[in-house]
Design a protein around this motif. Structure first.
Motif, short mmCIF file in Angstrom:
data_model
loop_
_atom_site.label_atom_id
_atom_site.label_comp_id
_atom_site.label_asym_id
_atom_site.label_seq_id
_atom_site.Cartn_x
_atom_site.Cartn_y
_atom_site.Cartn_z
N SER A 7 0.96 -1.17 -0.11
CA SER A 7 -0.01 0.12 -0.17
C SER A 7 0.89 1.22 0.11
CB SER A 7 -0.89 0.08 1.30
OG SER A 7 -0.22 0.09 2.42
N GLY A 8 0.38 2.41 -0.15
CA GLY A 8 0.93 3.55 -0.21
C GLY A 8 1.41 4.18 -1.44
N SER A 17 7.78 13.09 -2.16
CA SER A 17 8.04 11.88 -1.54
C SER A 17 6.56 10.74 -1.22
CB SER A 17 8.22 12.22 0.02
OG SER A 17 9.44 13.05 -0.04
N LEU A 18 6.76 9.63 -1.06
CA LEU A 18 5.89 8.60 -0.68
C LEU A 18 6.55 7.42 0.19
CD1 LEU A 18 3.90 7.78 -4.16
CD2 LEU A 18 3.15 8.89 -2.09
N ARG A 19 5.80 7.06 1.09
CA ARG A 19 5.96 5.73 1.62
C ARG A 19 5.28 4.73 1.37
NH1 ARG A 19 7.01 4.62 8.34
NH2 ARG A 19 4.46 4.31 7.93
N TYR A 79 8.95 -1.32 4.73
CA TYR A 79 8.77 -0.02 4.39
C TYR A 79 9.58 0.29 3.33
CZ TYR A 79 6.10 0.47 8.65
OH TYR A 79 5.33 0.20 9.81
N LEU A 80 9.34 1.21 2.31
CA LEU A 80 10.31 1.82 1.26
C LEU A 80 9.86 3.45 1.34
CD1 LEU A 80 12.30 1.56 -0.87
CD2 LEU A 80 10.69 1.31 -2.48
N GLN A 81 10.71 3.91 2.07
CA GLN A 81 10.51 5.50 1.94
C GLN A 81 11.33 6.08 0.72
OE1 GLN A 81 9.18 7.46 4.16
NE2 GLN A 81 9.58 9.00 2.70
N MET A 82 10.59 6.85 -0.24
CA MET A 82 10.86 7.37 -1.55
C MET A 82 10.98 9.05 -1.44
SD MET A 82 9.23 4.76 -4.03
CE MET A 82 7.47 5.35 -3.71
#
Length: 121
Positions: A7-8, A17-19, A79-82
């Protein structure tokens, strides 16, 4: 059986940014390595970021310094913090989890269905 749900994703402007989150559930005994892959329009799927069972991260060169992979073992969540997103980051992002469902079993790779990330102004 193990389920993996991402999700996200969403639409974000360049520089934004997106996480992304990835939750693994079901008959999980243990989770080992985890990975985020992506597949852009007309492109092959590629490995974006990974986290070994020992906690060592690795990244695709084009995302180094912008993306961060992490995990919360208590929540079986990845998580993937972008950050500083670029139009070329547009893709469907998939989470892959190496997990076992019992003691002494060989880890199996479980995949989610993906979440769309679109970077556009």
């Amino acid at each position: 059986q193990v389920q993996v749900v991402e999700s996200g994703g969403g639409l974000v402007q360049p520089g934004g940014s997106l996480r992304l989150s990835c939750v693994a559930s079901g008959s999980i005994f243990s989770i080992y390595a985890i990975r985020w892959h992506r597949q852009g329009p007309g492109k092959q799927r590629e490995l974006v970021a990974g986290l070994t069972s020992g906690g060592t991260p690795n990244y695709l060169d084009s995302v180094k310094g912008r993306f961060t992979i992490s995990r919360d073992n208590a929540k079986n969540t990845v998580y993937l913090q972008m950050n500083s997103l670029k139009p070329e980051d547009t893709a469907v992002y998939y989470c892959a989890v190496d997990a076992t469902t019992g003691y002494g079993l060989v880890p199996y790779e479980y995949w989610g269905q993906g979440t769309q990330v679109t970077v556009s102004s």
